[in-house]
Design a protein around this motif. Structure first.
Motif, PDB file in Angstrom:
ATOM      1  N   MET A  50     -15.069  28.943  93.759  1.00 46.25           N
ATOM      2  CA  MET A  50     -13.801  29.655  93.930  1.00 46.25           C
ATOM      3  C   MET A  50     -13.506  30.540  92.724  1.00 46.25           C
ATOM      4  SD  MET A  50     -11.214  27.100  95.947  1.00 46.25           S
ATOM      5  CE  MET A  50     -11.479  25.650  94.943  1.00 46.25           C
ATOM      6  N   SER A  51     -13.820  30.039  91.534  1.00 49.46           N
ATOM      7  CA  SER A  51     -13.546  30.839  90.336  1.00 49.46           C
ATOM      8  C   SER A  51     -14.425  32.083  90.287  1.00 49.46           C
ATOM      9  CB  SER A  51     -13.723  30.004  89.065  1.00 49.46           C
ATOM     10  OG  SER A  51     -15.083  29.749  88.820  1.00 49.46           O
ATOM     11  N   LEU A  52     -15.639  31.995  90.815  1.00 46.10           N
ATOM     12  CA  LEU A  52     -16.514  33.163  90.845  1.00 46.10           C
ATOM     13  C   LEU A  52     -15.969  34.252  91.772  1.00 46.10           C
ATOM     14  CD1 LEU A  52     -20.014  31.448  90.960  1.00 46.10           C
ATOM     15  CD2 LEU A  52     -19.025  32.736  89.055  1.00 46.10           C
ATOM     16  N   ALA A  53     -15.162  33.853  92.750  1.00 46.45           N
ATOM     17  CA  ALA A  53     -14.606  34.809  93.701  1.00 46.45           C
ATOM     18  C   ALA A  53     -13.326  35.464  93.188  1.00 46.45           C
ATOM     19  CB  ALA A  53     -14.328  34.104  95.032  1.00 46.45           C
ATOM     20  N   GLU A  54     -12.747  34.954  92.101  1.00 45.16           N
ATOM     21  CA  GLU A  54     -11.521  35.532  91.560  1.00 45.16           C
ATOM     22  C   GLU A  54     -11.810  36.890  90.927  1.00 45.16           C
ATOM     23  OE1 GLU A  54      -9.855  32.818  88.748  1.00 45.16           O
ATOM     24  OE2 GLU A  54      -9.334  31.346  90.282  1.00 45.16           O
ATOM     25  N   PRO A  55     -10.861  37.823  91.064  1.00 46.49           N
ATOM     26  CA  PRO A  55     -11.051  39.123  90.409  1.00 46.49           C
ATOM     27  C   PRO A  55     -11.131  38.954  88.897  1.00 46.49           C
ATOM     28  CG  PRO A  55      -9.193  39.172  91.940  1.00 46.49           C
ATOM     29  CD  PRO A  55      -9.646  37.755  91.830  1.00 46.49           C
ATOM     30  N   ARG A  56     -12.029  39.657  88.262  1.00 45.48           N
ATOM     31  CA  ARG A  56     -12.232  39.546  86.817  1.00 45.48           C
ATOM     32  C   ARG A  56     -10.971  39.942  86.037  1.00 45.48           C
ATOM     33  NH1 ARG A  56     -16.168  36.145  85.983  1.00 45.48           N
ATOM     34  NH2 ARG A  56     -18.041  36.701  87.113  1.00 45.48           N
ATOM     35  N   THR A  60      -8.838  34.938  82.163  1.00 45.36           N
ATOM     36  CA  THR A  60      -8.622  34.891  80.726  1.00 45.36           C
ATOM     37  C   THR A  60      -9.961  34.564  80.083  1.00 45.36           C
ATOM     38  OG1 THR A  60      -6.394  34.037  81.081  1.00 45.36           O
ATOM     39  CG2 THR A  60      -7.331  33.752  78.881  1.00 45.36           C
ATOM     40  N   PRO A  61     -10.447  35.433  79.191  1.00 44.73           N
ATOM     41  CA  PRO A  61     -11.750  35.161  78.590  1.00 44.73           C
ATOM     42  C   PRO A  61     -11.715  33.927  77.696  1.00 44.73           C
ATOM     43  CG  PRO A  61     -10.755  37.134  77.635  1.00 44.73           C
ATOM     44  CD  PRO A  61      -9.862  36.667  78.734  1.00 44.73           C
TER      45      PRO A  61
END
Length: 72
Positions: A50-56, A60-61
């Motif tokens: 799911m986190s990979l699908a979030e817009p960059r 938060t880096p």
């Protein structure tokens, strides 16, 4: 495809704002990743996907403590 699976996907898809096809594909990705990584909890795999699908732009880096200003 089994009708029970399709109905379960329909319910989950509505809750997750996906299409039925998208939900089945998501389950397949989680299942494949779980088989490839048997030592990882399925919840970790699902959250990672799911986190990979979030817009960059919404992310938060990560900054290690050693690189933060004022770190001990």
């Amino acid at each position: 495809m089994d009708e029970t699976l399709v109905n379960a996907a329909r319910v989950a898809a509505k809750a997750e704002f996906r299409t039925v096809q998208g939900q089945v594909e998501y389950w397949a990705k989680v299942g494949r990743a779980a088989l490839d990584n048997p030592d990882l909890p399925v919840s970790f795999i699902a959250e990672s996907l799911m986190s990979l699908a979030e817009p960059r732009d919404d992310c938060t880096p990560f900054v290690p403590r050693s690189r933060r200003t004022g770190a001990p």
